[in-house]
Design a protein around this motif. Structure first.
Motif, short mmCIF file in Angstrom:
data_model
loop_
_atom_site.label_atom_id
_atom_site.label_comp_id
_atom_site.label_asym_id
_atom_site.label_seq_id
_atom_site.Cartn_x
_atom_site.Cartn_y
_atom_site.Cartn_z
N SER A 42 0.86 -1.17 0.00
CA SER A 42 0.00 0.00 0.00
C SER A 42 0.91 1.23 0.00
O SER A 42 1.83 1.33 0.80
CB SER A 42 -0.95 -0.02 1.20
OG SER A 42 -0.38 0.66 2.27
N ILE A 43 0.66 2.12 -0.94
CA ILE A 43 1.55 3.26 -1.11
C ILE A 43 1.21 4.35 -0.10
O ILE A 43 0.04 4.60 0.17
CB ILE A 43 1.48 3.78 -2.57
CG1 ILE A 43 2.60 4.80 -2.81
CG2 ILE A 43 0.12 4.38 -2.89
CD1 ILE A 43 2.85 5.08 -4.27
N LYS A 44 2.22 4.94 0.50
CA LYS A 44 2.00 6.05 1.43
C LYS A 44 1.73 7.31 0.63
O LYS A 44 2.25 7.50 -0.47
CB LYS A 44 3.25 6.26 2.29
CG LYS A 44 3.65 5.05 3.11
CD LYS A 44 2.74 4.84 4.28
CE LYS A 44 3.22 3.69 5.14
NZ LYS A 44 2.23 3.32 6.16
N GLN A 45 0.95 8.22 1.24
CA GLN A 45 0.59 9.45 0.53
C GLN A 45 1.82 10.30 0.22
O GLN A 45 1.92 10.89 -0.85
CB GLN A 45 -0.42 10.24 1.35
CG GLN A 45 -1.81 9.66 1.23
CD GLN A 45 -2.60 9.75 2.51
OE1 GLN A 45 -2.10 10.23 3.52
NE2 GLN A 45 -3.84 9.32 2.47
N THR A 46 2.76 10.36 1.18
CA THR A 46 3.96 11.16 0.93
C THR A 46 4.82 10.55 -0.19
O THR A 46 5.42 11.28 -0.97
CB THR A 46 4.81 11.28 2.21
OG1 THR A 46 5.02 10.00 2.74
CG2 THR A 46 4.14 12.17 3.23
N THR A 47 4.85 9.22 -0.27
CA THR A 47 5.60 8.55 -1.33
C THR A 47 5.03 8.92 -2.70
O THR A 47 5.75 9.28 -3.63
CB THR A 47 5.53 7.02 -1.16
OG1 THR A 47 5.87 6.69 0.17
CG2 THR A 47 6.45 6.31 -2.12
N VAL B 53 -6.27 6.70 7.46
CA VAL B 53 -5.70 7.76 6.62
C VAL B 53 -4.35 8.21 7.19
O VAL B 53 -3.39 8.40 6.45
CB VAL B 53 -6.68 8.94 6.52
CG1 VAL B 53 -6.00 10.16 5.92
CG2 VAL B 53 -7.89 8.56 5.69
N THR B 55 -2.39 6.44 9.13
CA THR B 55 -1.45 5.35 8.93
C THR B 55 -0.84 5.39 7.53
O THR B 55 0.33 5.08 7.34
CB THR B 55 -2.17 4.00 9.10
OG1 THR B 55 -2.79 3.99 10.36
CG2 THR B 55 -1.21 2.83 8.99
N GLU B 56 -1.64 5.80 6.57
CA GLU B 56 -1.18 5.79 5.18
C GLU B 56 -0.47 7.07 4.79
O GLU B 56 -0.12 7.25 3.63
CB GLU B 56 -2.38 5.57 4.24
CG GLU B 56 -2.89 4.15 4.30
CD GLU B 56 -4.19 3.96 3.56
OE1 GLU B 56 -4.76 4.97 3.10
OE2 GLU B 56 -4.63 2.82 3.45
N PHE B 57 -0.25 7.97 5.74
CA PHE B 57 0.33 9.26 5.39
C PHE B 57 1.77 9.10 4.93
O PHE B 57 2.16 9.64 3.90
CB PHE B 57 0.27 10.23 6.57
CG PHE B 57 0.91 11.56 6.28
CD1 PHE B 57 0.26 12.48 5.49
CD2 PHE B 57 2.17 11.87 6.76
CE1 PHE B 57 0.84 13.70 5.19
CE2 PHE B 57 2.76 13.09 6.47
CZ PHE B 57 2.09 14.00 5.68
N GLY B 58 2.55 8.33 5.68
CA GLY B 58 3.94 8.15 5.29
C GLY B 58 4.87 9.02 6.11
O GLY B 58 4.62 9.25 7.28
N GLN B 109 7.44 5.57 11.19
CA GLN B 109 6.07 5.08 11.14
C GLN B 109 6.04 3.57 10.87
O GLN B 109 5.29 2.83 11.51
CB GLN B 109 5.32 5.84 10.04
CG GLN B 109 3.88 5.46 9.88
CD GLN B 109 3.04 5.95 11.05
OE1 GLN B 109 3.35 6.98 11.66
NE2 GLN B 109 2.01 5.22 11.39
#
Lengths: 110, 357
Positions: A42-47, B53, B55-58, B109
């Motif tokens: 799952s791709i991170k938003q910052t990536t 959301v 968690t998926e921020f990075g 993270q």
């Protein structure tokens, strides 16, 4: 589950091949990536964001201001001719990489 | 929704508001908002959606090269920024040495998520092991008194031997489980011992995690405290209601039942406590300082894990050494009420602090 490190070099490839089909915006790209990869990555938003900005900086994609169905402003990204050429060269490079690595790991149980 | 806004404000707050930075914040905000509504549409609760959301921020470090803010993102030039992702070549000159020992690597993270997952998976096993420690003397007590009372066709010595064997096996299995869990958590040793630098993103995420699990945890705690208070009823029932001839033989069974009830309470409460405990660990990093309110969050869990085996030890020690079976049961209601008071007191302090903020 693929680690973020392992796939880092191929995020550009994934994004360009999605944008080859049609212009898109960041969240839709994330969803399309998720639809293909499922639980494995799952791709991170910052990536994702840093990847599209990097591609934009290299003139491989261009951005334009659009709007969502509800009228919210939204940045769309579109692949350029340079981007298409770069995608082709990266795809060829990936095939070579995969074939070389495959030759090493042949017979390794996993 | 405003949790997401606040999260981004926290993440970007430390950096100068350049055009590129504001642009990045706005677009990330739009992405997170879209993702949030997407998760709500999938039927998630608001808390779950926000947690997902975030968690998926990075990691903001990733944006540094793109936004040209490497120097601001890594103000201390610690050279440890690469631990979470690809090594970022830092050309920034090292900052003047403020302290001699470099700050430990920040918690990333990814690391935090893997740690939380390991804790979530292993916590039920820890609970089971502690419950097994508590229950381990039950067969011995039950069989020894039944044997002495002549209720079963086994002599007192044989009954004690069987009970002792059960005790040893149960304790052995429980010890193995604890050791195995320690092995699984070994990669996160530096987190458990606080040898890391806190990061605002992980802090937020951990708080969210604890908040999501809080309702379940507090229900589990209430049920467990109720069980611990009620645990004494079999002993009271047998010793007060049954005639002496019966109660002498069956008091051991009642004590065993009490231990089982105490253990069930632990099995209900401890697995529900993991998120609070993880949040406490992740906010315990050395260099960002420790906030007082974080310390209390999972202390009830720590107390429960030590307290009940200790109470069992006190109870058994007093009963066996002092031959005080007739009176030693008093340990249980006292221990249960005391535990309720401690847990209630800590929760009240926590609520008071939360209200102050």
């Amino acid at each position: 589950m693929i680690s973020a490190d392992a796939i880092r070099g191929y995020v550009d490839l994934m994004l360009l091949s999605l944008l080859r089909q049609r212009p898109s915006y960041a969240y839709e790209l994330a969803q399309q990536i998720h639809a293909v990869t499922g639980a494995e990555y799952s791709i991170k938003q910052t990536t994702l964001y840093s990847a599209v900005k990097r591609l934009e900086g290299a003139s491989l994609v261009t951005s334009y201001a659009g709007a969502s169905e509800s009228g919210k402003p939204r940045t769309y990204y579109q692949i350029t001719a340079d981007g298409l050429a770069y995608l082709e060269s990266k795809v060829a490079e990936w095939r070579d990489t995969r074939s070389v690595v495959d030759r090493f790991i042949e017979g390794v149980e996993a | 929704m405003n949790v997401i806004t606040a999260y981004l404000e926290t993440m970007f707050g430390a950096y100068p508001k350049t055009t590129r930075l504001l642009e990045a914040k706005a677009e990330l905000h739009a992405m997170m908002e879209d993702a949030y509504h997407g998760y709500l549409a999938q039927g998630m609760s608001e808390n779950e959606a926000v947690g997902r959301v975030i968690t998926e921020f990075g990691n903001l470090d990733e944006l540094a090269p793109v936004l040209g803010i490497s120097a601001e993102i890594a103000p201390s030039g610690s050279g440890l920024e690469g631990t979470g992702g690809a090594p970022v070549a830092s050309s920034a000159p090292p900052a003047p040495a403020v302290r001699k020992v470099p700050a430990p690597a920040p918690v990333t993270q990814e690391e935090a998520e893997r740690y939380a997952e390991a804790r979530r998976r292993s916590e039920p096993r820890l609970a089971l092991a502690i419950a097994m420690f508590v229950v381990s003397p039950a067969p011995l007590i039950a069989l020894a008194t039944l044997g002495a009372g002549g209720v079963i066709g086994v002599g007192q010595d044989a009954a004690a031997m069987i009970g002792l064997a059960c005790l040893l096996v149960v304790v052995l299995v429980a010890v193995l489980m604890v050791v195995r869990r320690a092995g699984e958590l070994a990669p996160y040793h530096r987190l458990a011992t606080g040898e890391f630098t806190r990061s605002p993103g992980v802090d937020r995420w951990a708080e969210q995690l604890a908040a999501e699990a809080a309702p379940r945890r507090s229900t589990a705690l209430q049920v467990a405290v109720a069980l611990w208070i009620l645990a004494v009823t079999p002993v009271l029932g047998v010793s007060l209601l049954a005639p002496p001839s019966v109660s002498n033989a069956w008091i051991g069974v009642a004590v065993a039942a009490m231990l089982v009830i105490v253990a069930v309470g632990l099995l209900i409460f401890l697995p529900a406590n993991w998120a609070a405990s993880v949040a406490e660990t992740l906010s315990g990093g050395g260099s960002a300082g420790r906030r007082a309110s974080d310390g209390d969050r999972s202390i009830v869990g720590v107390i429960a894990a030590f307290y009940w085996p200790l109470v069992v030890a006190v109870f058994l020690g007093w009963s066996f050494i002092g031959h005080a079976w007739g009176i030693s049961w008093i340990v249980w209601p006292i221990a249960a009420v005391l535990f309720g008071a401690i847990a209630g007191g800590l929760n009240a302090v926590e609520r008071y602090r939360a209200a102050q903020q």
